[in-house]
Scaffold this motif. Structure first.
Motif, short mmCIF file in Angstrom:
data_model
loop_
_atom_site.label_atom_id
_atom_site.label_comp_id
_atom_site.label_asym_id
_atom_site.label_seq_id
_atom_site.Cartn_x
_atom_site.Cartn_y
_atom_site.Cartn_z
N UNK A 187 0.83 -1.19 0.00
CA UNK A 187 0.00 0.00 0.00
C UNK A 187 0.87 1.25 0.00
N UNK A 188 0.41 2.26 -0.70
CA UNK A 188 1.14 3.51 -0.77
C UNK A 188 0.16 4.67 -0.86
N UNK A 189 0.61 5.84 -0.46
CA UNK A 189 -0.28 7.00 -0.36
C UNK A 189 -0.27 7.80 -1.66
N UNK A 190 -1.11 7.37 -2.60
CA UNK A 190 -1.27 8.11 -3.85
C UNK A 190 -2.56 7.68 -4.51
N UNK A 226 -0.71 3.49 -11.79
CA UNK A 226 -1.08 2.88 -13.07
C UNK A 226 -0.28 3.50 -14.22
N UNK A 227 -0.12 4.81 -14.18
CA UNK A 227 0.62 5.50 -15.24
C UNK A 227 2.01 4.91 -15.42
N UNK A 228 2.67 4.59 -14.31
CA UNK A 228 4.06 4.12 -14.37
C UNK A 228 4.19 2.78 -15.07
N UNK A 229 3.13 1.99 -15.05
CA UNK A 229 3.19 0.66 -15.65
C UNK A 229 2.62 0.62 -17.06
N UNK A 254 10.39 -7.87 -6.35
CA UNK A 254 9.95 -6.94 -5.31
C UNK A 254 10.84 -5.71 -5.28
N UNK A 255 12.12 -5.88 -5.51
CA UNK A 255 13.03 -4.74 -5.56
C UNK A 255 12.62 -3.77 -6.68
N UNK A 256 12.27 -4.32 -7.83
CA UNK A 256 11.84 -3.47 -8.96
C UNK A 256 10.53 -2.76 -8.62
N UNK A 257 9.61 -3.48 -7.97
CA UNK A 257 8.34 -2.85 -7.58
C UNK A 257 8.58 -1.67 -6.64
N UNK A 258 9.47 -1.86 -5.68
CA UNK A 258 9.74 -0.77 -4.74
C UNK A 258 10.35 0.44 -5.45
N UNK A 259 11.12 0.19 -6.50
CA UNK A 259 11.65 1.31 -7.28
C UNK A 259 10.50 2.11 -7.90
N UNK A 260 9.47 1.41 -8.37
CA UNK A 260 8.32 2.10 -8.96
C UNK A 260 7.46 2.82 -7.92
N UNK A 261 7.44 2.28 -6.71
CA UNK A 261 6.59 2.85 -5.66
C UNK A 261 7.24 4.04 -4.95
N UNK A 262 8.55 4.18 -5.07
CA UNK A 262 9.29 5.07 -4.17
C UNK A 262 8.84 6.52 -4.22
N UNK A 263 8.46 7.05 -5.40
CA UNK A 263 8.12 8.46 -5.51
C UNK A 263 6.61 8.72 -5.42
N UNK A 264 5.81 7.66 -5.31
CA UNK A 264 4.37 7.83 -5.41
C UNK A 264 3.79 8.81 -4.39
N UNK A 265 4.14 8.74 -3.10
CA UNK A 265 3.57 9.71 -2.16
C UNK A 265 3.96 11.15 -2.48
N UNK A 266 5.22 11.35 -2.93
CA UNK A 266 5.65 12.71 -3.27
C UNK A 266 4.95 13.22 -4.53
N UNK A 267 4.72 12.32 -5.49
CA UNK A 267 3.96 12.72 -6.68
C UNK A 267 2.55 13.12 -6.28
N UNK A 268 1.96 12.37 -5.34
CA UNK A 268 0.61 12.72 -4.89
C UNK A 268 0.58 14.11 -4.25
#
Length: 409
Positions: A205-208, A214-217, A342-356
């Motif tokens: 779960x992430x805050x965005x 979805x855009x990132x994928x 999972x490492x790759x997924x975390x790379x995609x998730x890392x900026x999501x809260x800041x983008x939000x």
């Protein structure tokens, strides 16, 4: 002007990749994509339209048939908004019902999964078969003589299979799933989805807003920044090709930097025997609208779903399927393989809260997309079609420009 810029892309997939790699600009007939209004990510009224007009009428992945190993097995699906019981009947059919007793709305099950011969409400004891029929009510004498049991069956949810994958749709009038995914269905036959076993499933779960992730994928434009030490080392994002299908579905294929490259972390694992050479030797990612992403490989297929948990919270579910998988004796490479994924997924998730934070602030007016990001624009065009363009406030609409590029056969 260069030939690559003036000529139409070739029809053959490999030739298209070569064409994409060598072009000096977008195709001459491809339109400049209008800006996507930023309010589509944060405006409460728009998000309500999105929920009612799209999410509640979409085919959504619920689980795998391995989660229902025997008649009477069931699991609770919570991601679709309203909790839904997915069960295998005594006859072996797979059905789905809202977890709602038809007496006063109490839940029929409180655990996440189980096995039973029917469902009994823990509040007042109303009893139902696995087929959803009401069979008994406590103190029958207190009900009218003409009380009709058949009018109090469980509320059913549309449930259909894509191979071994279970999809739900809250809209009883929805187009059948196979017809809905159109030309993609034929391509997916090579994967033998009906034979693949469930290996692993976990969520994050992430805050965005869900669309931020979805855009990132839906693009590989970000590889050199986000995945510099992982995916970008072996994928050539400049040669990526896109196929847009009706109803918002799509395919993205990105070649490996080195011809014949094979992931060393999968060598020796069982393979899907019918997978095509193109899918086996390139990174192909299928998207079933709105939130299902599937990039298959010969030795296993990850499934990703992106679920809105609110206007600014998202749950990502990552599931792995594989051929010839034995849950009691998994292949020794799976542990490392899933950790790398999972490492790759975390790379995609890392900026999501800041983008939000940014999209909620005054500095974000909208998204200016390029040719590589056309799947994102197509996703938004489809969203407006599902909501009904006439229902979308004019300042939040996206201009439809991609219809000529939809492949219908």
């Amino acid at each position: 002007m260069s030939e690559a810029l003036t000529a139409d892309p070739p029809a053959d997939d490999l030739a298209r990749m070569a064409w994409e790699r060598e072009r000096n600009g977008p195709p001459v007939d491809f339109p400049a994509l209008p800006s996507i209004p930023g309010g589509r990510y944060v405006d409460p009224a728009f998000l309500e339209l999105e929920d009612a007009g799209m999410w509640k009428k979409a085919w959504l992945y619920a689980g795998h048939v391995d989660q229902l190993p025997e008649p009477g097995s069931w699991f609770l699906c919570r991601n679709t908004g309203s909790p839904v019981i997915v069960t295998r009947t005594l006859a072996g059919d797979i059905r789905a019902y809202y977890n709602t007793c038809q007496h006063r709305g109490a839940p029929l099950v409180k655990e996440e999964s189980g096995t039973s011969r029917g469902f009994v409400c823990g509040y007042h004891g109303w009893s139902y078969t696995l087929e959803g029929k009401l069979t008994a009510v406590r103190d029958r004498r207190d009900f009218a003589e003409d009380f009709d049991f058949s009018c109090h069956a469980l509320s059913q949810v549309r449930c259909e299979l894509l191979g071994s994958l279970i999809f739900l749709n809250a809209d009883p009038n929805a187009e059948p799933l196979i017809r809905h995914i159109g030309p993609m269905a034929k391509e997916l036959e090579q994967l033998q989805l009906e034979t693949l076993r469930l290996v692993d499933s976990r969520s994050y779960e992430t805050d965005c807003n869900v669309k931020v992730l979805l855009d990132a994928f839906l693009e590989v434009y970000h590889l050199k920044s986000i995945h510099e030490n992982t995916v970008d080392r072996f994928l050539d994002h400049r040669a990526m090709i896109v196929t847009l299908w009706p109803n918002g579905h799509s395919r993205m294929a990105t070649p490996n930097r080195r011809e014949g490259w094979i992931d060393p972390g999968t060598v020796g694992m069982p393979e899907i025997p019918t997978i095509s050479e193109f899918v086996a030797k390139n990174n192909v990612s299928y998207s079933i609208y709105p939130n299902f992403v599937m990039p298959p490989a010969p030795t296993g297929i990850p499934l990703l779903q992106f679920w809105p948990m609110g206007p600014n919270k998202t749950r990502v579910v990552s599931t792995w399927l594989a051929p010839e998988h034995d849950p009691e004796n998994p292949h020794p490479l799976w542990e490392t393989r899933i950790k790398n994924w999972e490492r790759i997924l975390y790379e995609d998730l890392q900026f999501a809260p800041q983008i939000q934070e940014s999209v909620e602030g005054p500095g974000f007016k909208g998204m200016s997309l390029n040719y590589q990001e056309r799947r994102i624009y197509n996703w938004h065009e489809e969203l407006d079609r599902r909501i009904g363009v006439e229902n979308v406030p004019e300042h939040l609409r996206v201009k439809p420009v991609l219809a000529p590029f939809i492949v219908r056969e």
